[in-house]
Write an enzyme that holds these catalytic residues in place. Sequence first.
Site, short mmCIF file in Angstrom:
data_model
loop_
_atom_site.label_atom_id
_atom_site.label_comp_id
_atom_site.label_asym_id
_atom_site.label_seq_id
_atom_site.Cartn_x
_atom_site.Cartn_y
_atom_site.Cartn_z
N HIS A 114 0.89 -1.39 -0.03
CA HIS A 114 -0.02 -0.04 0.10
C HIS A 114 1.01 1.18 0.06
CE1 HIS A 114 -3.09 2.75 1.06
NE2 HIS A 114 -3.95 1.98 0.55
N ASP A 140 -8.00 -5.75 0.05
CA ASP A 140 -8.31 -6.49 -0.97
C ASP A 140 -7.92 -7.99 -0.83
OD1 ASP A 140 -9.42 -4.45 -2.64
OD2 ASP A 140 -7.57 -3.65 -3.18
N1 CMC Z 1 4.11 -7.41 -4.80
C1 CMC Z 1 5.46 -7.27 -4.79
N2 CMC Z 1 6.14 -6.23 -4.90
C2 CMC Z 1 5.62 -5.19 -4.49
C3 CMC Z 1 4.25 -5.23 -4.15
C4 CMC Z 1 3.34 -6.44 -4.45
N3 CMC Z 1 2.23 -6.66 -4.18
N4 CMC Z 1 3.77 -3.96 -3.86
C5 CMC Z 1 4.92 -3.11 -3.78
N5 CMC Z 1 5.87 -3.76 -4.30
C6 CMC Z 1 7.38 -3.32 -4.55
C7 CMC Z 1 7.44 -2.66 -5.63
O1 CMC Z 1 7.77 -3.28 -6.76
C8 CMC Z 1 8.55 -1.57 -5.16
O2 CMC Z 1 9.68 -2.32 -5.37
P1 CMC Z 1 11.32 -1.63 -5.72
O3 CMC Z 1 11.41 -0.66 -4.43
O4 CMC Z 1 12.06 -2.53 -5.62
O5 CMC Z 1 10.99 -0.70 -7.06
C9 CMC Z 1 8.22 -1.56 -3.76
O6 CMC Z 1 7.60 -2.75 -3.36
C10 CMC Z 1 7.32 -0.04 -3.43
O7 CMC Z 1 6.16 -0.47 -4.18
P2 CMC Z 1 5.72 0.89 -5.29
O8 CMC Z 1 4.77 0.16 -6.20
O9 CMC Z 1 6.65 1.89 -5.52
O10 CMC Z 1 4.74 1.41 -4.16
P3 CMC Z 1 3.32 2.27 -4.61
O11 CMC Z 1 2.92 2.95 -3.47
O12 CMC Z 1 3.66 3.09 -5.65
O13 CMC Z 1 2.21 1.15 -4.81
C11 CMC Z 1 0.42 -0.39 -4.52
C12 CMC Z 1 1.53 0.75 -3.98
C13 CMC Z 1 -0.87 -0.73 -3.65
C14 CMC Z 1 0.07 0.28 -5.98
C15 CMC Z 1 1.39 -1.71 -4.76
O14 CMC Z 1 1.67 -2.04 -3.52
C16 CMC Z 1 0.68 -2.71 -5.49
O15 CMC Z 1 0.79 -2.72 -6.71
N6 CMC Z 1 0.04 -3.72 -4.98
C17 CMC Z 1 -0.77 -4.70 -5.61
C18 CMC Z 1 -2.14 -4.37 -6.02
C19 CMC Z 1 -3.22 -4.18 -4.85
O16 CMC Z 1 -3.20 -4.99 -3.94
N7 CMC Z 1 -3.79 -2.80 -4.49
C20 CMC Z 1 -4.77 -2.47 -3.78
C21 CMC Z 1 -4.19 -1.33 -2.72
S1 CMC Z 1 -5.24 -1.35 -1.16
C22 CMC Z 1 -6.87 -0.95 -1.93
C23 CMC Z 1 -6.98 0.43 -2.96
O17 CMC Z 1 -6.40 1.33 -2.59
O18 CMC Z 1 -7.68 0.21 -3.80
#
Ligand code: CMC
Length: 440
Positions: A313, A371
């Site tokens: 998140h 989720d």
């Molecule tokens: N699985 C594997 N690696 C992950 C995941 C994951 N679910 N989430 C984040 N990471 C890694 C990401 O690759 C990054 O790595 P690095 O620093 O090496 O580049 C690091 O953790 C930081 O993640 P980020 O993508 O920069 O974080 P963000 O704040 O931009 O994204 C997120 C947050 C929710 C989009 C992401 O965690 C994600 O795509 N999760 C899976 C989808 C999901 O479950 N979404 C629902 C969110 S909660 C409900 C809502 O808001 O709707």
Amino acid sequence: MSKTKVASKNKTAKLTIDNKSVFLPIYHSTEGESVIDITNLHSEANVFTYDPGFTSTASCESKITFIDGNKGILRYRGYDIEELAKKSDFIEVVNLLIYGDLPNKAQLKKYKQLISRHTLLHDQIINFFQGFRRDAHPMAMMVGVMGALSSFYQDSLDINDAHQRQEATRRIIAKASTIGAMAYKYSIGQSFVSPKNNLSFSENFLHMCFSNTAEEYKISPILAKAMDTIFILHADHEQNASTSTVRLAGSSGANPFACIAAGVSSLWGPAHGGANQAALEMLEEIGTSKNIQKYLKKAKSKKDPFKLMGFGHRVYKNYDPRAKILKNICQKVLKHTGIKNDPILKLAMDLEKIALNDKYFIEKKLYPNVDFYSGIILKAIGFPPEMFTVIFAISRTAGWTAQWTEMIEDPIQKIGRPRQLYTGNKHHKYGYKRSKKNTR
Ligand code: CMC
């Protein structure tokens, strides 16, 4: 709603660019991080700030929802989500989000009546559904029909009229659940079921989805409570992608139905509300606990786009408090529906345990989010995965309308118009240019 300037300008930040210093006011939140006001940065120093994905940018002042991502705290109007999930029902939470405090008994009774008066849709809207393919994703129908409401309810489009704003808000919240249920019925080829105003919001939604012309659906209090808790937990989450979309769309003066349709579109993506469908589909693909390590390896690989859906998140760097509540409800619902030893729940719990002990997930502070467990509950209630994001959208109409209203009533509200770091061509003379990058 009166806006007070929460910010106290008792500190400034100094930014020095080419020996010229600019002093920027710092405002303090009632809880959480302070913000640096850069409103005058461009006029004083001729620079913009650069923050893709708004990771360090507060886009507005808000009094609605507070999150402490490190501690795993979520509060609506100052009330802990755990307490609201236990003691309130969804419409009480809607009222809290919109009006700023819990209603008394009489106020709540009146508000429930007002909402239930708006559950019906204009009869012509049925024609909209008939224009969709039967295999259309129900979120496609939500986006289309929500936007179309602006053509039917033209007496609540004036955003400068407080009464019309409230009327539009009630219509959106009440009708979203009817639209969602109709989208479901349409996709399975059944006739639409009319709302019943003697039922609670959640009971009525279950009724519209699962009753049919031949049989009345018997509403289980346990499933109705689970449904209601899901609605409460998804009702608002401060300035997430879909809420920011609603605010940005609304900042141009667009009508509320159009703004909420924009929010529904933004929610649909798998990184946001679409993650509940994606999480269940991922669990089904993993299939068995034996495959967990293989999928964890994929999730950790920089070369593989696969992510563990329902994990991670932007704000929570601790267990999402909503996921904790849902994990508990999940077990109750499965027990009630007689699904003993559900293999998907077992797999989810194994996956959670293994991921939470994995160095990659520990270092990046990736925990289960809302989720991760909601899909298992919704599947047990009887919904197909395509409906999961629709249910999220129905619930989030509460937060979207509260945030939209707050924005419209904010005296400093302006059209949202970010700037950019331009890295394209400098001025060209008109004509074809041979470029190595021209791959057409
Ligand atoms: N699985 C594997 N690696 C992950 C995941 C994951 N679910 N989430 C984040 N990471 C890694 C990401 O690759 C990054 O790595 P690095 O620093 O090496 O580049 C690091 O953790 C930081 O993640 P980020 O993508 O920069 O974080 P963000 O704040 O931009 O994204 C997120 C947050 C929710 C989009 C992401 O965690 C994600 O795509 N999760 C899976 C989808 C999901 O479950 N979404 C629902 C969110 S909660 C409900 C809502 O808001 O709707």
